[in-house]
Design an enzyme around this catalytic site. Structure first.
Site: not given
Ligand code: PMP
Length: 398
Positions: A188, A216, A246
């Site tokens: 990300s 992502h 997302k």
């Molecule tokens: N895994 C990754 C690679 C993420 O980028 C994120 C969110 N930033 C998450 C897990 C966590 O997801 P959530 O916001 O649904 O808790």
């Protein structure tokens, strides 16, 4: 005897003071309305280049209608954990839809992507095992690995030689019962895509369990089905992780995989067993979002079109946009203070794009991360580019 209250105060006060003095205490912005391509913050309407709402579904009318219908039918809370009496027909339906989207036999839904990584990794890996982990993996993966008690072997970011070397050592001479490789599907902070074909080749040669967190990539890659599908590897990756927060625009997380894996997670993943299930309205909205994605790739195409337009525009202005392979568009600044100043000036000019600095990314690689979505119009992106040009020249970046 010291009071606990004083012990806590002695812990908190000097650290909070230091953060405030150095200007490092993160002030959280409050968005005064729905999360869309424009948002209102402190009474000012700005173009939103900071959300993960890739397909613009967070404020979609179809999702909202389904959420309200589900709330009217089932209430606002599920009332218990999934395994006691917190499983509603919409939870089962959601899992079926996720499996269909991901081309797997089954899926399990969690209350968040973070929860999902905490539960899924520790349900399978133990201290007798090793987890090989890309050094830039998301915090929830790192915490999930730690929670499992497995030995964590970090490998250089996207370095297939390093992965092969560590894998060979761990599987041929390591004392481990199982070895897993974990990676983000799309990273990300830089927008680069995991080299899954090479990873699968190494994994199959050495017997690695494979785990791809595609938070992502889902809704973005593979016409929306994700990075694993993009590479045609749906039956060769063991764990396909995703978030419903997302591209899907709601909240929640999931694992998609074989029926056997999902059966196991349903009796061993602790957030599934011990935390109340996703609220009915959220589950219904997620189902509708997946339906929208499966009906048409229009939104995914628009997202890519917008991403390419923004990248091209920033590049033409002379900005360094890194090496993103997805719509995520970093604008590399370098110096942390300058990055923060840049972001502040963008905001003053009506563009909300957050600065990302150490420790989220390595020192000296401060950047503004732009997150174009399917909901942005070309006019909005032109406005963003005009502001970038103005501020970039003012701060001598271009
Ligand atoms: N895994 C990754 C690679 C993420 O980028 C994120 C969110 N930033 C998450 C897990 C966590 O997801 P959530 O916001 O649904 O808790």
């Amino acid at each position: 005897m010291k009071l606990g209250k004083k012990v806590l105060d002695d812990f908190l006060t000097p650290q909070l003071n230091e953060l405030h003095e150095k200007g490092l205490y993160n002030i959280i912005d409050t968005v005064e309305g729905p999360n869309g391509p424009k948002v209102q913050i402190n009474g000012k309407t700005v173009i939103n280049m900071s959300s993960n709402n890739y397909l613009g579904l967070a404020d979609n009318d179809r999702l909202k209608k389904k959420a309200m219908e589900a709330i009217n039918r089932y209430g606002v809370g599920a009332g218990a954990v999934r395994t006691i009496n917190g499983t509603l027909p919409i939870h089962n339906e959601l899992e079926k839809r996720i499996a269909a989207l991901k081309h797997t036999e089954a899926a399990i839904a969690f209350q968040s992507g973070f929860n999902c990584n905490m539960g899924a990794i520790s349900a399978v890996m133990t201290k007798k095992d090793a987890i090989i982990s890309d050094e830039l993996n998301h915090a929830s993966i790192i915490d999930g690995c730690r929670l499992s008690g497995a030995n964590i072997l970090r490998v250089k970011h996207q370095d297939m030689d390093d992965l092969r070397r560590v894998t060979k050592e761990a599987t041929e001479s390591g004392p481990y019962e199982k070895v897993m490789y974990i990676t983000d599907g799309v990273f990300s902070m830089d927008g680069d895509v995991a080299k899954l074909p090479e990873i699968v080749e190494i994994a199959e040669e050495y017997g690695l369990i494979t785990y791809v967190d595609d938070a992502h990539g889902s809704g973005v890659m593979g016409e929306g089905a994700g990075t694993v599908k993009h590479f045609g590897l749906s039956d060769r990756i063991d764990f396909q992780i995703g978030t419903l927060s997302k591209a899907i625009g709601v909240v929640g997380g999931y694992v998609a995989g074989t029926q056997k894996l999902i059966d196991w997670l349903k009796v061993r993943a602790r957030p599934f067993l011990f935390s109340t299930s996703m609220p009915p309205g959220d589950a219904a909205a997620c189902i509708e979002a997946i339906d929208i994605m499966m009906e048409s790739t229009e939104k995914v195409e628009k997202l890519w079109e917008n991403g390419n337009y923004l990248k091209e525009g920033l590049k033409n202005l002379g900005f360094d946009i890194g090496h993103s392979e997805t719509p995520i568009t970093p604008c590399m600044i370098g110096d942390e203070t300058l990055t923060q100043k840049f972001s502040r000036r963008l905001m003053e000019e009506g563009v909300y794009a957050k600065s990302i600095t150490f420790p989220t990314v390595p020192k000296g690689t401060g950047r503004i991360r732009n997150m174009p979505t399917a909901a942005h119009t070309k006019e909005m992106l032109d406005e963003v580019l005009a502001v970038y040009e103005k501020v970039g020249k003012e701060l001598n970046i271009i």
